[in-house]
Design a protein around this motif. Structure first.
Motif, PDB file in Angstrom:
ATOM      1  N   ARG A  37      -4.357  -4.713  10.624  1.00 30.49           N
ATOM      2  CA  ARG A  37      -3.977  -5.717  11.630  1.00 30.49           C
ATOM      3  C   ARG A  37      -4.923  -6.904  11.619  1.00 30.49           C
ATOM      4  O   ARG A  37      -4.497  -8.042  11.798  1.00 30.49           O
ATOM      5  N   LYS A  38      -6.199  -6.660  11.404  1.00 31.65           N
ATOM      6  CA  LYS A  38      -7.188  -7.728  11.440  1.00 31.65           C
ATOM      7  C   LYS A  38      -7.231  -8.543  10.156  1.00 31.65           C
ATOM      8  O   LYS A  38      -7.674  -9.682  10.161  1.00 31.65           O
ATOM      9  N   THR A  39      -6.802  -7.974   9.040  1.00 33.70           N
ATOM     10  CA  THR A  39      -6.940  -8.666   7.755  1.00 33.70           C
ATOM     11  C   THR A  39      -5.643  -9.229   7.197  1.00 33.70           C
ATOM     12  O   THR A  39      -5.673  -9.994   6.242  1.00 33.70           O
ATOM     13  N   GLU A  40      -4.492  -8.887   7.783  1.00 31.78           N
ATOM     14  CA  GLU A  40      -3.219  -9.317   7.200  1.00 31.78           C
ATOM     15  C   GLU A  40      -3.069 -10.830   7.149  1.00 31.78           C
ATOM     16  O   GLU A  40      -2.503 -11.370   6.213  1.00 31.78           O
ATOM     17  N   ARG A  41      -3.612 -11.552   8.114  1.00 29.52           N
ATOM     18  CA  ARG A  41      -3.508 -13.023   8.093  1.00 29.52           C
ATOM     19  C   ARG A  41      -4.402 -13.655   7.028  1.00 29.52           C
ATOM     20  O   ARG A  41      -4.305 -14.835   6.744  1.00 29.52           O
ATOM     21  N   HIS A  42      -5.268 -12.863   6.433  1.00 25.95           N
ATOM     22  CA  HIS A  42      -6.155 -13.340   5.371  1.00 25.95           C
ATOM     23  C   HIS A  42      -5.668 -12.922   3.992  1.00 25.95           C
ATOM     24  O   HIS A  42      -6.434 -12.929   3.029  1.00 25.95           O
ATOM     25  N   ALA A  43      -4.398 -12.544   3.899  1.00 27.58           N
ATOM     26  CA  ALA A  43      -3.760 -12.151   2.634  1.00 27.58           C
ATOM     27  C   ALA A  43      -4.415 -10.931   1.998  1.00 27.58           C
ATOM     28  O   ALA A  43      -4.489 -10.813   0.783  1.00 27.58           O
ATOM     29  N   VAL A  44      -4.888 -10.027   2.832  1.00 32.13           N
ATOM     30  CA  VAL A  44      -5.472  -8.785   2.339  1.00 32.13           C
ATOM     31  C   VAL A  44      -4.452  -7.672   2.550  1.00 32.13           C
ATOM     32  O   VAL A  44      -3.952  -7.484   3.646  1.00 32.13           O
ATOM     33  N   THR A  45      -4.138  -6.963   1.478  1.00 28.35           N
ATOM     34  CA  THR A  45      -3.206  -5.849   1.566  1.00 28.35           C
ATOM     35  C   THR A  45      -3.946  -4.562   1.230  1.00 28.35           C
ATOM     36  O   THR A  45      -4.617  -4.477   0.212  1.00 28.35           O
ATOM     37  N   ILE A  46      -3.802  -3.585   2.105  1.00 28.96           N
ATOM     38  CA  ILE A  46      -4.360  -2.262   1.854  1.00 28.96           C
ATOM     39  C   ILE A  46      -3.186  -1.334   1.614  1.00 28.96           C
ATOM     40  O   ILE A  46      -2.354  -1.120   2.486  1.00 28.96           O
ATOM     41  N   GLU A  47      -3.109  -0.816   0.416  1.00 32.53           N
ATOM     42  CA  GLU A  47      -2.009   0.062   0.016  1.00 32.53           C
ATOM     43  C   GLU A  47      -2.384   1.510   0.304  1.00 32.53           C
ATOM     44  O   GLU A  47      -3.502   1.934   0.033  1.00 32.53           O
ATOM     45  N   THR A  48      -1.446   2.258   0.861  1.00 32.97           N
ATOM     46  CA  THR A  48      -1.651   3.682   1.095  1.00 32.97           C
ATOM     47  C   THR A  48      -1.186   4.461  -0.124  1.00 32.97           C
ATOM     48  O   THR A  48      -0.094   4.249  -0.617  1.00 32.97           O
ATOM     49  N   ILE A  49      -2.030   5.343  -0.592  1.00 33.34           N
ATOM     50  CA  ILE A  49      -1.669   6.245  -1.674  1.00 33.34           C
ATOM     51  C   ILE A  49      -1.467   7.595  -0.999  1.00 33.34           C
ATOM     52  O   ILE A  49      -2.424   8.201  -0.509  1.00 33.34           O
ATOM     53  N   ASN A  50      -0.221   8.018  -0.937  1.00 34.11           N
ATOM     54  CA  ASN A  50       0.153   9.195  -0.151  1.00 34.11           C
ATOM     55  C   ASN A  50      -0.766  10.385  -0.346  1.00 34.11           C
ATOM     56  O   ASN A  50      -1.028  10.806  -1.472  1.00 34.11           O
ATOM     57  N   ARG A  51      -1.257  10.899   0.782  1.00 33.63           N
ATOM     58  CA  ARG A  51      -2.088  12.103   0.853  1.00 33.63           C
ATOM     59  C   ARG A  51      -3.350  12.030   0.014  1.00 33.63           C
ATOM     60  O   ARG A  51      -3.960  13.046  -0.298  1.00 33.63           O
ATOM     61  N   THR A  52      -3.723  10.816  -0.386  1.00 32.38           N
ATOM     62  CA  THR A  52      -4.898  10.668  -1.232  1.00 32.38           C
ATOM     63  C   THR A  52      -5.916   9.723  -0.624  1.00 32.38           C
ATOM     64  O   THR A  52      -7.057  10.088  -0.410  1.00 32.38           O
ATOM     65  N   GLY A  53      -5.490   8.471  -0.393  1.00 30.51           N
ATOM     66  CA  GLY A  53      -6.436   7.492   0.103  1.00 30.51           C
ATOM     67  C   GLY A  53      -5.822   6.116   0.203  1.00 30.51           C
ATOM     68  O   GLY A  53      -4.618   5.962   0.426  1.00 30.51           O
ATOM     69  N   TYR A  54      -6.647   5.107  -0.029  1.00 31.17           N
ATOM     70  CA  TYR A  54      -6.236   3.711   0.152  1.00 31.17           C
ATOM     71  C   TYR A  54      -6.798   2.864  -0.979  1.00 31.17           C
ATOM     72  O   TYR A  54      -7.778   3.214  -1.614  1.00 31.17           O
ATOM     73  N   ARG A  55      -6.164   1.687  -1.147  1.00 28.46           N
ATOM     74  CA  ARG A  55      -6.605   0.769  -2.194  1.00 28.46           C
ATOM     75  C   ARG A  55      -6.299  -0.650  -1.746  1.00 28.46           C
ATOM     76  O   ARG A  55      -5.246  -0.921  -1.167  1.00 28.46           O
ATOM     77  N   LEU A  56      -7.220  -1.582  -2.013  1.00 25.73           N
ATOM     78  CA  LEU A  56      -6.988  -2.998  -1.747  1.00 25.73           C
ATOM     79  C   LEU A  56      -6.130  -3.568  -2.857  1.00 25.73           C
ATOM     80  O   LEU A  56      -6.347  -3.279  -4.027  1.00 25.73           O
ATOM     81  N   VAL A  57      -5.140  -4.378  -2.491  1.00 28.19           N
ATOM     82  CA  VAL A  57      -4.250  -4.955  -3.480  1.00 28.19           C
ATOM     83  C   VAL A  57      -4.125  -6.445  -3.214  1.00 28.19           C
ATOM     84  O   VAL A  57      -3.872  -6.863  -2.085  1.00 28.19           O
ATOM     85  N   ASP A  58      -4.289  -7.234  -4.242  1.00 25.20           N
ATOM     86  CA  ASP A  58      -4.082  -8.674  -4.156  1.00 25.20           C
ATOM     87  C   ASP A  58      -2.590  -8.943  -3.967  1.00 25.20           C
ATOM     88  O   ASP A  58      -1.767  -8.420  -4.710  1.00 25.20           O
ATOM     89  N   ARG A  59      -2.204  -9.749  -2.986  1.00 26.30           N
ATOM     90  CA  ARG A  59      -0.785  -9.977  -2.692  1.00 26.30           C
ATOM     91  C   ARG A  59      -0.027 -10.570  -3.880  1.00 26.30           C
ATOM     92  O   ARG A  59       1.107 -10.197  -4.133  1.00 26.30           O
TER      93      ARG A  59
END
Length: 74
Positions: A37-59
């Motif tokens: 919620r805090k980073t979406e306006r800054h073009a930051v995408t955090i992708e969910t990897i099911n049951r594993t974790g997270y990853r930052l993704v360039d839009r």
């Protein structure tokens, strides 16, 4: 850390230290939700990897992966 996966157990250690006190990994999900919620306006995408974790993704990279037309201005 773009495109590197942060595993949920690793996030638990980062957030709560080595002594997690039996916390559920759901607290990591809530924390990531708040960061999104805090980073979406800054073009930051955090992708969910099911049951594993997270990853930052360039839009732009994400759009190319999905083969979206990135030349159209919104």
């Amino acid at each position: 850390m773009a495109n590197e996966t942060v595993m949920k157990p690793m996030a638990m250690v980062i957030l709560y230290g080595a002594n997690e006190d039996g916390r559920e990994t759901h607290s990591v999900d809530v924390f990531i939700s708040r960061i999104r919620r805090k980073t979406e306006r800054h073009a930051v995408t955090i992708e969910t990897i099911n049951r594993t974790g997270y990853r930052l993704v360039d839009r732009l990279q994400w759009a190319k992966t999905l083969k979206l037309d990135t030349s159209v201005a919104h």
